[in-house]
Enzyme design. Structure first.
Site, PDB file in Angstrom:
ATOM      1  CG  ASN A  42      -2.041  -0.977   1.159  1.00 14.36           C
ATOM      2  OD1 ASN A  42      -2.318  -1.549   0.108  1.00 14.36           O
ATOM      3  ND2 ASN A  42      -2.711  -1.191   2.282  1.00 14.36           N
ATOM      4  NE  ARG A 394      -2.585   6.104 -10.678  1.00 13.09           N
ATOM      5  CZ  ARG A 394      -3.524   6.955 -10.275  1.00 13.09           C
ATOM      6  NH1 ARG A 394      -4.304   6.638  -9.273  1.00 13.09           N
ATOM      7  NH2 ARG A 394      -3.691   8.099 -10.885  1.00 13.09           N
ATOM      8  CG  HIS A 424     -14.251   3.340 -11.060  1.00  9.30           C
ATOM      9  ND1 HIS A 424     -15.030   3.285  -9.917  1.00  9.30           N
ATOM     10  CD2 HIS A 424     -13.169   2.580 -10.805  1.00  9.30           C
ATOM     11  CE1 HIS A 424     -14.439   2.533  -9.013  1.00  9.30           C
ATOM     12  NE2 HIS A 424     -13.313   2.077  -9.520  1.00  9.30           N
ATOM     13  NE  ARG A 554     -10.305  -0.070   1.800  1.00  8.07           N
ATOM     14  CZ  ARG A 554     -10.533   0.030   0.502  1.00  8.07           C
ATOM     15  NH1 ARG A 554     -11.510  -0.646  -0.041  1.00  8.07           N
ATOM     16  NH2 ARG A 554      -9.809   0.819  -0.255  1.00  8.07           N
ATOM     17  CG  HIS A 582     -14.038  -2.817  -3.558  1.00  7.13           C
ATOM     18  ND1 HIS A 582     -14.728  -2.981  -4.743  1.00  7.13           N
ATOM     19  CD2 HIS A 582     -13.019  -1.966  -3.837  1.00  7.13           C
ATOM     20  CE1 HIS A 582     -14.149  -2.261  -5.688  1.00  7.13           C
ATOM     21  NE2 HIS A 582     -13.113  -1.630  -5.176  1.00  7.13           N
TER      22      HIS A 582
END
Length: 724
Positions: A42, A394, A424, A554, A582
């Site tokens: 991350n 990305r 998206h 989150r 998610h």
């Protein structure tokens, strides 16, 4: 404002919550190591993208201030570097503590200080035979060119004796690389390749005396912007992906204290300030920790095995399309299987002669994508297949470029979306000839990618519906993607960049009015991130009006909850656990027919609400609404993996009273998926037994009838004829 948080610092707090899982005693030991690796992965991406973007901004316009905290790019970078440095001791402690606790299970990360005499002999021989022939040492000083150091690759650097500053650089990675060198116990006793290269680096520079040595790892800027539409756009993206590999360095990691003179020289050549140098006393790349998971199957070291269940709501005897035509279906991943639901739907439709067209937006795909296989099959069978694939996803740009080529070769019409906006959305529209004429439509709107791998790791929701108005909206979205326009007035869907944020704000205004008039206003949202200032200000206004607001976020959250006078009616909680949260859920209003519930692909980030094509769908079926309400309640009750934001912006574990049972939302939803399927299977088994029992009773031959009884039916038949 006191209720606002800087975006970058909020994200670092999220990554700190990931790190907490690496030290949680309730997390199995090998899983803890995975969280250490996730934390580092991350952080790598954060430096490549966010620090990269801030670095570019610092160079072009350092007076531009963050709209939430008034910090310039330089000030934000300084704050980021300080926050990351403060976490490093915890990162090192997590790794060392876990590896120490794994020693009783046979795991040991060996060093040259702890290796046995035989192991030292073996390692020297291993270096000379298996490593040295494939690598080379490069001598560098001001008279010699400095080599290009690849992004995230590990190098051994040595200070060499010379009149002027001279260093030697040895690339560790090579074609024959085996990062984990096994020393025994099936690989559980090991040393890392870079540690061996560093130890024997002096053998690469025989004409010099090595004065000091260390391992280094460079992180490079990966922030690229691209716009375009036509066939040439793919070629442009290929060039940009290649160019990204050579962008400027933004961070230098080093394994130990190194000669100040040589370190300054490295920074000068990499054009880095010393503030961007980070020392780590654990391996610079922790990705090898995932491999260690495979070395021991002891259940105590792993999570309890879980696998996605067959969705209990779906029948095996009818096509998914036919079932959706009858009623809306909601699917929940990873608890339910994407292969036995969505992939099944695509495969059925690809081979259904009545299906005329399939349209889909794609952002990320699995390596061996069954989605692509089904779409190619559909096109090869003569169906009209349209795929909008986002080449700017990305770190998936190269993959999507290759997928776009494969799809085109199969006869699929491939487009790349709006010129300056990423698409998206997770949207699918299937058209099928209806019995008796006309067409039926199936629309799918989801929160996650069509990726078989991540569908087992991320929590996501997917709606399948035959609603014709939603299908008409979906058709408008695809027409817009084809023509480079945006949906402005959808019938039911929320569609950014023009028709999502205004509708969300309007629904929040409705709750504000309810609260002002003495009613119970309510706003609930489960999202990944929050930084959209228009939405933040509306949430503050709603809180001040007395609207109860519950947010499950989150990741980064630029709104601080519980600040008196501003956000005291807002609760923010973050769930970080085994699976990556998610899914996105928006709820407006208290339980009842007037309540509005949506699921979709958009976070409350300005990039999603006004700079991307995103889609959210209303949940209108009452059973599905009830299910989502219950899901949200469980998320709000999680007292195992949830952290609650305090009014100073820090997070603490949700406090549980002694009477409250432990509740992990992720485990709850998995248990629910298992029990639903088991209940369905039990019912089917019972029905099967009942049918077999009924058939068994009918099977014996008819008993012989007496003469008198045999005559009675004939009399009745005669009587019946007379009556007729």
């Amino acid at each position: 404002m006191e209720y606002l948080e800087n975006r970058e610092l909020s994200w670092i707090k999220f990554n700190k919550r990931v790190l907490e899982e690496a030290t949680d005693p309730d997390t199995p030991l090998l899983e803890r190591l995975s969280f250490s690796a996730i934390y580092q992965s991350n952080l790598d991406e954060f430096f490549m993208v966010r620090v990269g973007a801030l670095t570019d901004r610092e160079k072009t316009d350092n007076t531009q201030k963050d709209g939430k905290t008034g910090m310039t790019p330089s000030q934000q970078l300084d704050a980021v570097f300080t926050a990351v440095r403060r976490l490093q001791p915890s990162v090192e402690e997590a790794y060392k503590k876990t590896t120490d606790e794994l020693i009783p299970y046979g795991f040991e990360h060996v060093t040259f200080d702890t290796a046995t005499k035989d192991e030292l002999t073996f390692l020297e021989l291993y270096f000379k035979r298996e490593i040295k022939p494939f690598i080379s040492g490069i001598v560098v000083n001001d008279d010699l060119p400095f080599p290009f150091l690849k992004n995230k690759e590990i190098y051994a650097v040595v200070q060499l004796s010379a009149k002027k500053t001279t260093i030697g650089i040895v690339p560790v990675n090579h074609e024959q690389s085996e990062r984990i060198i096994h020393l025994g116990r099936g690989g559980k006793r090991f040393i890392l390749e870079e540690e061996v290269v560093l130890h024997f680096a002096h053998l690469m520079f025989k004409n010099y005396t090595v004065l000091d040595r260390a391992l280094i790892r460079v992180t490079r800027n990966a922030y690229i912007m691209a716009s375009g539409r036509g066939a040439e756009f793919r070629e442009r993206m290929e060039e940009l992906v290649d160019k990204r590999k050579k962008l400027a360095a933004v961070r230098l990691e080093i394994s130990d204290v190194f000669s100040r003179e040589s370190l300054d020289y490295l920074c000068r050549k990499l054009k880095l300030k010393n503030v961007r140098v980070f020392t780590s006393r654990i391996p610079l790349d922790l990705s090898f920790l995932y491999t260690l998971q495979e070395y021991d199957s002891d259940p105590k070291l792993h999570y309890v095995p879980r696998s996605p269940r067959k969705p209990a709501v779906l029948s095996d005897t009818r096509s998914v399309f036919a079932q959706v035509k009858q009623k809306d279906i909601l699917l929940s991943y990873p608890f339910e299987s994407i292969n036995l639901s969505f992939i099944r739907l695509l495969q059925e439709c690809a081979n259904d002669p009545k299906v005329t067209s399939i349209k889909i937006t794609i952002y990320r795909l699995a390596r061996n994508s069954k989605v692509v296989d089904a779409l190619c099959t559909a096109a090869e069978q003569g169906k009209d297949v349209l795929v909008m694939i986002e080449l700017r996803a990305r770190f998936d740009e190269a993959n999507n470029i290759e997928w776009s080529k494969q799809l085109q070769e199969a006869g699929v019409k491939v487009i790349y979306g709006p010129r300056d906006y990423k698409a998206h959305s997770k949207l699918l529209l299937i058209t099928r000839k209806a019995q008796g004429g006309g067409y039926d439509y199936l629309t799918q709107v989801g929160t996650g990618n069509y990726n078989e791998k991540t569908s087992t790791l991320y929590t996501d929701l997917m709606l399948l519906t035959a609603d014709r108005e939603i299908a008409a909206d979906a058709e408008d979205v695809f027409n817009g993607l084809l023509n480079g326009t945006f949906v402005e007035s959808p019938r039911k869907l929320l569609v950014s960049p023009l028709a999502l944020r205004p509708q969300v704000l309007a629904m929040m205004d409705e709750q504000i009015e309810i609260a002002k008039n003495g009613g119970k206003g309510y706003i609930g949202a489960k999202i990944n991130s929050l930084n959209d200032m228009a939405i933040i200000e509306k949430l503050v206004e709603a809180s001040q009006a007395g609207v109860k607001i519950e947010l499950v976020i989150r990741g980064l959250c630029c709104l601080i909850a519980g600040v008196p006078g501003f956000t005291e009616n807002i609760t923010v909680r973050s769930i970080v656990g085994r699976f990556l949260e998610h899914s996105r859920i928006f709820i407006f209003g208290t339980d009842g027919p007037e309540q509005k519930i949506y699921i979709g692909s958009a976070d409350f980030m300005s990039r999603n609400t006004i700079r991307r094509v995103e889609v959210a769908a209303p949940i209108e079926d009452e059973k599905l609404r009830k299910r989502i309400r219950e899901m949200f309640r469980i998320l709000m009750k999680d007292n195992v993996k949830a952290r609650v934001m305090l009014s100073d912006g820090t997070y603490i574990r949700d406090r549980r009273t002694e009477r409250q049972p432990l509740l992990s939302s992720q485990e709850y939803f998995y248990d629910e998926a298992y029990s639903k399927l088991e209940l369905k299977q039990n019912r089917q088994e019972q029905l099967k037994k009942n049918r077999e029992s009924g058939a068994a009773k009918k099977k014996p031959g008819r008993p012989k009838k007496s003469a008198s009884s045999a005559k009675k039916p004939a009399v009745k038949r005669t009587r019946k004829k007379k009556e007729e």
